[in-house]
Design a protein around this motif. Structure first.
Motif, PDB file in Angstrom:
ATOM      1  N   CYS A 175      -3.162 -14.097   8.624  1.00  0.00           N
ATOM      2  CA  CYS A 175      -3.413 -13.334   7.407  1.00  0.00           C
ATOM      3  C   CYS A 175      -2.476 -12.129   7.378  1.00  0.00           C
ATOM      4  O   CYS A 175      -2.221 -11.499   8.420  1.00  0.00           O
ATOM      5  CB  CYS A 175      -4.870 -12.880   7.404  1.00  0.00           C
ATOM      6  N   ASN A 176      -1.985 -11.820   6.196  1.00  0.00           N
ATOM      7  CA  ASN A 176      -1.070 -10.685   6.026  1.00  0.00           C
ATOM      8  C   ASN A 176      -1.505  -9.899   4.801  1.00  0.00           C
ATOM      9  O   ASN A 176      -1.719 -10.474   3.726  1.00  0.00           O
ATOM     10  CB  ASN A 176       0.360 -11.198   5.859  1.00  0.00           C
ATOM     11  N   VAL A 177      -1.643  -8.603   4.984  1.00  0.00           N
ATOM     12  CA  VAL A 177      -2.127  -7.757   3.892  1.00  0.00           C
ATOM     13  C   VAL A 177      -1.215  -6.553   3.740  1.00  0.00           C
ATOM     14  O   VAL A 177      -0.862  -5.914   4.737  1.00  0.00           O
ATOM     15  CB  VAL A 177      -3.573  -7.295   4.176  1.00  0.00           C
ATOM     16  N   ILE A 178      -0.841  -6.262   2.504  1.00  0.00           N
ATOM     17  CA  ILE A 178      -0.121  -5.040   2.177  1.00  0.00           C
ATOM     18  C   ILE A 178      -1.175  -4.069   1.627  1.00  0.00           C
ATOM     19  O   ILE A 178      -1.840  -4.373   0.631  1.00  0.00           O
ATOM     20  CB  ILE A 178       0.974  -5.276   1.136  1.00  0.00           C
ATOM     21  N   VAL A 179      -1.311  -2.944   2.282  1.00  0.00           N
ATOM     22  CA  VAL A 179      -2.437  -2.075   1.980  1.00  0.00           C
ATOM     23  C   VAL A 179      -1.982  -0.625   1.870  1.00  0.00           C
ATOM     24  O   VAL A 179      -1.024  -0.208   2.519  1.00  0.00           O
ATOM     25  CB  VAL A 179      -3.532  -2.228   3.070  1.00  0.00           C
ATOM     26  N   GLN A 180      -2.666   0.098   1.020  1.00  0.00           N
ATOM     27  CA  GLN A 180      -2.482   1.545   0.923  1.00  0.00           C
ATOM     28  C   GLN A 180      -3.800   2.188   1.336  1.00  0.00           C
ATOM     29  O   GLN A 180      -4.858   1.869   0.767  1.00  0.00           O
ATOM     30  CB  GLN A 180      -2.112   1.965  -0.491  1.00  0.00           C
ATOM     31  N   VAL A 181      -3.755   3.031   2.320  1.00  0.00           N
ATOM     32  CA  VAL A 181      -4.968   3.693   2.784  1.00  0.00           C
ATOM     33  C   VAL A 181      -5.115   5.039   2.088  1.00  0.00           C
ATOM     34  O   VAL A 181      -4.149   5.591   1.571  1.00  0.00           O
ATOM     35  CB  VAL A 181      -4.971   3.883   4.310  1.00  0.00           C
ATOM     36  N   PHE A 182      -6.312   5.540   2.080  1.00  0.00           N
ATOM     37  CA  PHE A 182      -6.577   6.844   1.477  1.00  0.00           C
ATOM     38  C   PHE A 182      -5.757   7.909   2.169  1.00  0.00           C
ATOM     39  O   PHE A 182      -5.629   7.945   3.396  1.00  0.00           O
ATOM     40  CB  PHE A 182      -8.066   7.186   1.581  1.00  0.00           C
ATOM     41  N   GLY A 183      -5.173   8.789   1.361  1.00  0.00           N
ATOM     42  CA  GLY A 183      -4.398   9.887   1.908  1.00  0.00           C
ATOM     43  C   GLY A 183      -2.949   9.548   2.177  1.00  0.00           C
ATOM     44  O   GLY A 183      -2.198  10.409   2.640  1.00  0.00           O
ATOM     45  N   SER A 184      -2.560   8.306   1.912  1.00  0.00           N
ATOM     46  CA  SER A 184      -1.179   7.897   2.154  1.00  0.00           C
ATOM     47  C   SER A 184      -0.493   7.537   0.847  1.00  0.00           C
ATOM     48  O   SER A 184      -1.100   6.962  -0.054  1.00  0.00           O
ATOM     49  CB  SER A 184      -1.152   6.707   3.107  1.00  0.00           C
ATOM     50  N   TRP A 185       0.790   7.860   0.784  1.00  0.00           N
ATOM     51  CA  TRP A 185       1.595   7.489  -0.384  1.00  0.00           C
ATOM     52  C   TRP A 185       2.395   6.216  -0.121  1.00  0.00           C
ATOM     53  O   TRP A 185       3.118   5.763  -1.001  1.00  0.00           O
ATOM     54  CB  TRP A 185       2.555   8.622  -0.751  1.00  0.00           C
ATOM     55  N   THR A 186       2.264   5.676   1.066  1.00  0.00           N
ATOM     56  CA  THR A 186       3.051   4.500   1.426  1.00  0.00           C
ATOM     57  C   THR A 186       2.145   3.297   1.664  1.00  0.00           C
ATOM     58  O   THR A 186       0.928   3.424   1.776  1.00  0.00           O
ATOM     59  CB  THR A 186       3.871   4.776   2.698  1.00  0.00           C
ATOM     60  N   TYR A 187       2.799   2.148   1.728  1.00  0.00           N
ATOM     61  CA  TYR A 187       2.077   0.906   2.008  1.00  0.00           C
ATOM     62  C   TYR A 187       2.284   0.507   3.466  1.00  0.00           C
ATOM     63  O   TYR A 187       3.356   0.718   4.030  1.00  0.00           O
ATOM     64  CB  TYR A 187       2.573  -0.220   1.097  1.00  0.00           C
ATOM     65  N   ASP A 188       1.274  -0.073   4.025  1.00  0.00           N
ATOM     66  CA  ASP A 188       1.342  -0.602   5.375  1.00  0.00           C
ATOM     67  C   ASP A 188       1.170  -2.113   5.334  1.00  0.00           C
ATOM     68  O   ASP A 188       0.457  -2.647   4.488  1.00  0.00           O
ATOM     69  CB  ASP A 188       0.236  -0.006   6.263  1.00  0.00           C
ATOM     70  N   GLU A 189       1.809  -2.781   6.284  1.00  0.00           N
ATOM     71  CA  GLU A 189       1.654  -4.223   6.418  1.00  0.00           C
ATOM     72  C   GLU A 189       0.785  -4.488   7.633  1.00  0.00           C
ATOM     73  O   GLU A 189       1.090  -4.027   8.730  1.00  0.00           O
ATOM     74  CB  GLU A 189       3.014  -4.901   6.586  1.00  0.00           C
ATOM     75  N   VAL A 190      -0.279  -5.230   7.438  1.00  0.00           N
ATOM     76  CA  VAL A 190      -1.233  -5.494   8.510  1.00  0.00           C
ATOM     77  C   VAL A 190      -1.342  -6.997   8.723  1.00  0.00           C
ATOM     78  O   VAL A 190      -1.404  -7.762   7.751  1.00  0.00           O
ATOM     79  CB  VAL A 190      -2.619  -4.907   8.169  1.00  0.00           C
ATOM     80  N   TRP A 191      -1.396  -7.387   9.996  1.00  0.00           N
ATOM     81  CA  TRP A 191      -1.492  -8.807  10.352  1.00  0.00           C
ATOM     82  C   TRP A 191      -2.832  -9.097  11.012  1.00  0.00           C
ATOM     83  O   TRP A 191      -3.346  -8.280  11.782  1.00  0.00           O
ATOM     84  CB  TRP A 191      -0.379  -9.183  11.312  1.00  0.00           C
ATOM     85  N   GLY A 192      -3.344 -10.285  10.731  1.00  0.00           N
ATOM     86  CA  GLY A 192      -4.512 -10.755  11.438  1.00  0.00           C
ATOM     87  C   GLY A 192      -4.125 -11.307  12.801  1.00  0.00           C
ATOM     88  O   GLY A 192      -2.949 -11.403  13.137  1.00  0.00           O
ATOM     89  N   GLN A 193      -5.146 -11.689  13.571  1.00  0.00           N
ATOM     90  CA  GLN A 193      -4.896 -12.159  14.931  1.00  0.00           C
ATOM     91  C   GLN A 193      -4.456 -13.610  14.962  1.00  0.00           C
ATOM     92  O   GLN A 193      -3.946 -14.086  15.983  1.00  0.00           O
ATOM     93  CB  GLN A 193      -6.167 -11.991  15.784  1.00  0.00           C
ATOM     94  N   GLY A 194      -4.617 -14.307  13.871  1.00  0.00           N
ATOM     95  CA  GLY A 194      -4.212 -15.707  13.798  1.00  0.00           C
ATOM     96  C   GLY A 194      -5.378 -16.652  14.032  1.00  0.00           C
ATOM     97  O   GLY A 194      -6.266 -16.372  14.841  1.00  0.00           O
ATOM     98  N   THR A 195      -5.355 -17.751  13.318  1.00  0.00           N
ATOM     99  CA  THR A 195      -6.371 -18.783  13.495  1.00  0.00           C
ATOM    100  C   THR A 195      -5.665 -20.133  13.547  1.00  0.00           C
ATOM    101  O   THR A 195      -4.777 -20.417  12.753  1.00  0.00           O
ATOM    102  CB  THR A 195      -7.431 -18.741  12.366  1.00  0.00           C
ATOM    103  N   LEU A 196      -6.051 -20.940  14.512  1.00  0.00           N
ATOM    104  CA  LEU A 196      -5.346 -22.197  14.771  1.00  0.00           C
ATOM    105  C   LEU A 196      -5.880 -23.313  13.872  1.00  0.00           C
ATOM    106  O   LEU A 196      -7.094 -23.536  13.785  1.00  0.00           O
ATOM    107  CB  LEU A 196      -5.510 -22.593  16.232  1.00  0.00           C
ATOM    108  N   VAL A 197      -4.950 -23.985  13.234  1.00  0.00           N
ATOM    109  CA  VAL A 197      -5.263 -25.174  12.449  1.00  0.00           C
ATOM    110  C   VAL A 197      -4.540 -26.353  13.094  1.00  0.00           C
ATOM    111  O   VAL A 197      -3.318 -26.321  13.258  1.00  0.00           O
ATOM    112  CB  VAL A 197      -4.814 -25.016  10.981  1.00  0.00           C
ATOM    113  N   THR A 198      -5.304 -27.353  13.468  1.00  0.00           N
ATOM    114  CA  THR A 198      -4.735 -28.548  14.091  1.00  0.00           C
ATOM    115  C   THR A 198      -5.118 -29.754  13.254  1.00  0.00           C
ATOM    116  O   THR A 198      -6.302 -29.995  13.006  1.00  0.00           O
ATOM    117  CB  THR A 198      -5.237 -28.730  15.522  1.00  0.00           C
TER     118      THR A 198
END
Length: 121
Positions: free
Chosen positions: A95-118
């Protein structure tokens, strides 16, 4: 801080379906974009699908017509419905999320830990 919790991966047979979920939590003001990437052994991580806050979507050519991305803004959750899975879809999905947190003027990119699909034949 922003946390992502993924769920929904697993082992399925070719032709079957899976749905992945990713919930974001933390000091979030807004989430302009949410998406899914995947990486299989020996390959680079690639974009699978992305959805913007406007509900505009973008898909990799290899999954068009088979995968559907959606989001629930109230739950801060993004979903990936994967239908007609093939062997080539086996990978770790991030999972990948582009997020703006309170108090910030910039965006952060956050990654999930990953989930395996077989996908098995």
């Amino acid at each position: 801080q922003v946390q992502l919790v993924e769920s929904g991966g697993g082992l399925v047979q070719a032709g079957e379906s899976l749905r992945l979920s990713c919930a974001a939590s933390g000091n979030i003001y807004r989430i302009p974009a949410m998406g899914w990437y995947r990486q299989s052994p020996g390959k680079q991580r690639e974009l699978v699908a992305q959805i913007e806050s406007t509900d505009s979507t973008n898909y990799a050519d290899s999954v068009k017509g088979r995968f559907t991305i959606s989001r629930d803004n109230a739950k801060r959750t993004v979903y990936l419905q994967m239908d007609t899975l093939g062997l080539e879809d086996s990978a770790v999905y991030y999972c990948n999320v582009i997020v703006q947190v309170f108090g910030s003027w910039t965006y952060d990119e956050v990654w999930g830990q990953g989930t395996l699909v077989t996908v098995s034949s």
